[in-house]
Scaffold this motif. Structure first.
Motif, PDB file in Angstrom:
ATOM      1  N   SER A 196     -11.553   6.346  -3.185  1.00  0.00           N
ATOM      2  CA  SER A 196     -12.313   6.109  -1.953  1.00  0.00           C
ATOM      3  C   SER A 196     -12.938   4.716  -1.937  1.00  0.00           C
ATOM      4  N   TYR A 197     -12.941   4.052  -3.076  1.00  0.00           N
ATOM      5  CA  TYR A 197     -13.570   2.725  -3.180  1.00  0.00           C
ATOM      6  C   TYR A 197     -12.535   1.698  -3.650  1.00  0.00           C
ATOM      7  N   PRO A 198     -12.708   0.433  -3.264  1.00  0.00           N
ATOM      8  CA  PRO A 198     -11.738  -0.597  -3.670  1.00  0.00           C
ATOM      9  C   PRO A 198     -11.924  -1.004  -5.124  1.00  0.00           C
ATOM     10  N   VAL A 199     -10.842  -1.485  -5.736  1.00  0.00           N
ATOM     11  CA  VAL A 199     -10.904  -2.044  -7.081  1.00  0.00           C
ATOM     12  C   VAL A 199     -10.276  -3.429  -7.043  1.00  0.00           C
ATOM     13  N   GLY A 200     -10.664  -4.275  -8.004  1.00  0.00           N
ATOM     14  CA  GLY A 200     -10.106  -5.626  -8.049  1.00  0.00           C
ATOM     15  C   GLY A 200     -10.306  -6.358  -6.746  1.00  0.00           C
ATOM     16  N   LEU A 201      -9.218  -6.921  -6.235  1.00  0.00           N
ATOM     17  CA  LEU A 201      -9.267  -7.690  -4.983  1.00  0.00           C
ATOM     18  C   LEU A 201      -8.860  -6.870  -3.769  1.00  0.00           C
ATOM     19  N   GLU A 202      -8.834  -5.549  -3.901  1.00  0.00           N
ATOM     20  CA  GLU A 202      -8.417  -4.709  -2.776  1.00  0.00           C
ATOM     21  C   GLU A 202      -9.296  -4.906  -1.548  1.00  0.00           C
ATOM     22  N   GLY A 203     -10.590  -5.118  -1.774  1.00  0.00           N
ATOM     23  CA  GLY A 203     -11.482  -5.314  -0.645  1.00  0.00           C
ATOM     24  C   GLY A 203     -11.110  -6.511   0.198  1.00  0.00           C
ATOM     25  N   VAL A 204     -10.427  -7.472  -0.405  1.00  0.00           N
ATOM     26  CA  VAL A 204      -9.990  -8.672   0.309  1.00  0.00           C
ATOM     27  C   VAL A 204      -8.548  -8.530   0.780  1.00  0.00           C
ATOM     28  N   LYS A 205      -7.697  -7.970  -0.072  1.00  0.00           N
ATOM     29  CA  LYS A 205      -6.260  -7.937   0.190  1.00  0.00           C
ATOM     30  C   LYS A 205      -5.819  -6.802   1.111  1.00  0.00           C
ATOM     31  N   LEU A 206      -6.456  -5.635   0.997  1.00  0.00           N
ATOM     32  CA  LEU A 206      -5.986  -4.463   1.735  1.00  0.00           C
ATOM     33  C   LEU A 206      -6.644  -4.368   3.105  1.00  0.00           C
ATOM     34  N   LYS A 207      -5.830  -4.164   4.128  1.00  0.00           N
ATOM     35  CA  LYS A 207      -6.347  -3.882   5.462  1.00  0.00           C
ATOM     36  C   LYS A 207      -6.792  -2.423   5.513  1.00  0.00           C
ATOM     37  N   SER A 208      -7.648  -2.116   6.469  1.00  0.00           N
ATOM     38  CA  SER A 208      -8.122  -0.735   6.590  1.00  0.00           C
ATOM     39  C   SER A 208      -6.968   0.216   6.875  1.00  0.00           C
ATOM     40  N   SER A 209      -5.947  -0.274   7.592  1.00  0.00           N
ATOM     41  CA  SER A 209      -4.779   0.562   7.874  1.00  0.00           C
ATOM     42  C   SER A 209      -4.009   0.888   6.597  1.00  0.00           C
ATOM     43  N   ASP A 210      -3.974  -0.062   5.647  1.00  0.00           N
ATOM     44  CA  ASP A 210      -3.328   0.198   4.357  1.00  0.00           C
ATOM     45  C   ASP A 210      -4.098   1.259   3.580  1.00  0.00           C
ATOM     46  N   ALA A 257       3.740  -5.675  -9.482  1.00  0.00           N
ATOM     47  CA  ALA A 257       4.405  -6.725  -8.701  1.00  0.00           C
ATOM     48  C   ALA A 257       3.370  -7.408  -7.814  1.00  0.00           C
ATOM     49  N   GLY A 258       3.404  -8.740  -7.802  1.00  0.00           N
ATOM     50  CA  GLY A 258       2.354  -9.509  -7.150  1.00  0.00           C
ATOM     51  C   GLY A 258       2.194  -9.261  -5.667  1.00  0.00           C
ATOM     52  N   LYS A 259       3.277  -8.938  -4.969  1.00  0.00           N
ATOM     53  CA  LYS A 259       3.225  -8.724  -3.523  1.00  0.00           C
ATOM     54  C   LYS A 259       3.033  -7.251  -3.147  1.00  0.00           C
ATOM     55  N   ASP A 260       2.876  -6.400  -4.135  1.00  0.00           N
ATOM     56  CA  ASP A 260       2.763  -4.961  -3.923  1.00  0.00           C
ATOM     57  C   ASP A 260       1.356  -4.601  -3.445  1.00  0.00           C
ATOM     58  N   GLY A 261       1.266  -3.721  -2.425  1.00  0.00           N
ATOM     59  CA  GLY A 261      -0.029  -3.308  -1.919  1.00  0.00           C
ATOM     60  C   GLY A 261      -0.882  -2.576  -2.926  1.00  0.00           C
ATOM     61  N   ILE A 262      -0.252  -1.956  -3.927  1.00  0.00           N
ATOM     62  CA  ILE A 262      -1.032  -1.251  -4.954  1.00  0.00           C
ATOM     63  C   ILE A 262      -1.018  -2.014  -6.285  1.00  0.00           C
ATOM     64  N   ARG A 263      -0.760  -3.312  -6.213  1.00  0.00           N
ATOM     65  CA  ARG A 263      -0.772  -4.139  -7.427  1.00  0.00           C
ATOM     66  C   ARG A 263      -2.125  -4.061  -8.130  1.00  0.00           C
ATOM     67  N   GLU A 264      -3.216  -4.120  -7.366  1.00  0.00           N
ATOM     68  CA  GLU A 264      -4.550  -4.102  -7.966  1.00  0.00           C
ATOM     69  C   GLU A 264      -4.795  -2.812  -8.741  1.00  0.00           C
ATOM     70  N   ARG A 265      -4.231  -1.713  -8.264  1.00  0.00           N
ATOM     71  CA  ARG A 265      -4.413  -0.429  -8.935  1.00  0.00           C
ATOM     72  C   ARG A 265      -3.742  -0.407 -10.301  1.00  0.00           C
TER      73      ARG A 265
END
Length: 317
Positions: A196-210, A257-265
Motif C-alpha cells: 500500500s506504500y511506495p518503496v525506493g523511487l516508486e513515489g516518483v516513477k509510478l503513476k497512480s494508474s500504475d 530490469a531498469g525500465k520495468d514498472g516493478i524494478r524498485e520492488r
C-alpha cells in the motif's frame, strides 16, 4: 413475474489481459498459443515431454532435458509469469525460451502448469507449486532419476512466478521435503511484489494508474487475502510476515530490469533480504535498458543471452 436479465455482460476485467463474463466465460486475449513438446526432434539440442504431477488437483509440467547428458545435471523447477491469471508452461513463449535456456544452462527444467485465477484464486497456485517441489524431491520421474542431481535443486520464476519462488522458498525454510532434499538456490526474475506504500523511487516513477493496476491484479487473483495488498505473500514485510531470515535455500539471485514498472520492488526485496539475517549468498542482477521479462520474450537477443549466461553461471558455480 420478475424478468431475468440474460444479456451477457462483463463482471470483472483487467484490460487488456482478461475479461470475465456473467455466464462464466473468460477471455484471455494476451495468452500465447500452446505448442506440443518435442521428444525426438533431430534439429533440437533438447528433448521435452509433458507429465502429470497430480490429478487432484490438476497439476502438470513440461520437462526439458538437454540431449546426450554426460553427467548428472542440476534441476530447475520453474514457475511461469502472467499475473497468476494467464500464460502457461505449455505456451509457445515459454517453450521457445526453455528450448534455448535448458541446453545453454545445461540444466533439466521442470516448468509447472499450476492452476490460474480467477477459476482457482490464490493460494491455489502456491499450493500447486509446493506440491510440484515435493514431487521433484520424491524423484519418481525417469529423467530426474537418471539424469538429475537433487543436490543441485533450484526454483525459479519470472514476474508472478518470481513471487511464487519467494513464497515457496519461505515454506521450504519451515517444512521438510521428501527424502530430506534441500533447495540449493532460488532465481527471481523481475518478481512481482507490492504494498500500500511506495518503496525506493516508486513515489516518483509510478503513476497512480500504475499503482492501481498492481493493486487490482492482486485483488483479482487473491480477493480473500488477509490484509489485501499488504498480505505477506505480496508484501514480504506485510501482515504477519515471517522473518526473511527463514528463507529455505543457500543462495539467491534477484534479476531486475531498469525500465520495468516493478524494478524498485525487486531492488527493495534484495535489500530487505540482505538486512534480514539470512545466511545465504545473495546477488542482484540488473539490465538497465530492458523492460519486464525481456528475456522471456526475446531469449536470443543480446541481453536475453546475457541473462541466460548469468543464470547458467549461478546454477553451476
Amino acid at each position: 413475474m420478475a424478468s431475468t436479465d440474460t444479456t451477457k455482460h462483463i463482471i470483472s476485467e483487467i484490460p487488456p489481459y482478461i475479461t470475465v463474463y456473467n455466464d462464466g466465460t473468460i477471455e484471455r486475449p494476451r495468452q500465447a498459443p500452446t505448442v506440443p513438446p518435442n521428444l525426438n526432434d533431430p534439429n533440437s539440442s533438447v528433448s521435452s515431454k509433458d507429465i502429470i504431477i497430480s490429478q487432484n488437483p490438476n497439476i502438470s509440467a513440461r520437462l526439458y532435458l538437454p540431449k546426450h547428458p554426460t553427467q548428472k545435471l542440476p534441476i530447475l523447477l520453474f514457475f511461469h509469469g502472467g499475473g497468476f491469471f494467464f500464460e502457461s508452461a505449455f505456451s509457445k513463449l515459454y517453450h521457445e525460451h526453455f528450448n534455448i535456456f535448458a541446453p545453454q544452462a545445461n540444466t533439466i527444467v521442470v516448468s509447472v502448469e499450476y492452476r490460474l485465477a480467477p477459476e482457482h484464486p490464490l493460494p491455489a497456485a502456491y499450493h500447486d507449486c509446493w506440491s510440484s517441489l515435493q514431487w521433484v524431491a520424491s524423484n519418481q520421474e525417469p529423467w530426474l532419476t537418471n539424469h538429475g542431481d537433487l543436490n543441485r535443486l533450484f526454483i525459479g520464476g519470472d514476474s508472478a512466478g518470481g513471487n511464487i519462488v519467494h513464497n515457496i522458498a519461505m515454506r521450504a525454510g519451515s517444512e521438510a521435503l521428501p527424502n530430506d532434499v534441500k533447495l540449493l538456490g532460488a532465481i527471481l526474475q523481475q518478481p512481482f511484489f507490492f504494498s500500500s506504500y511506495p518503496v525506493g523511487l516508486e513515489g516518483v516513477k509510478l503513476k497512480s494508474s500504475d499503482h492501481d493496476f498492481y493493486c487490482s491484479v492482486w485483488n483479482f487473483v487473491y480477493p480473500s487475502a488477509p490484509g489485501g495488498i499488504d498480505n505477506c505473500c505480496v508484501n514480504p514485510l506485510g501482515l504477519e510476515a515471517p522473518s526473511l531470515e527463514g528463507l529455505g535455500c543457500d543462495k539467491m539471485i534477484v534479476c531486475v530490469a531498469g525500465k520495468d514498472g516493478i524494478r524498485e520492488r525487486g531492488v527493495w526485496y534484495y535489500e530487505i533480504v540482505k538486512k534480514s539475517g539470512w545466511k545465504g549468498k545473495l546477488e542482484l542482477f540488473e539490465e538497465e535498458g530492458e523492460d519486464h521479462v525481456y528475456h522471456i520474450f526475446y531469449p536470443e537477443s543480446v541481453n536475453g543471452q546475457k541473462l541466460i549466461k548469468r543464470l547458467a553461471s549461478f546454477i553451476h558455480e
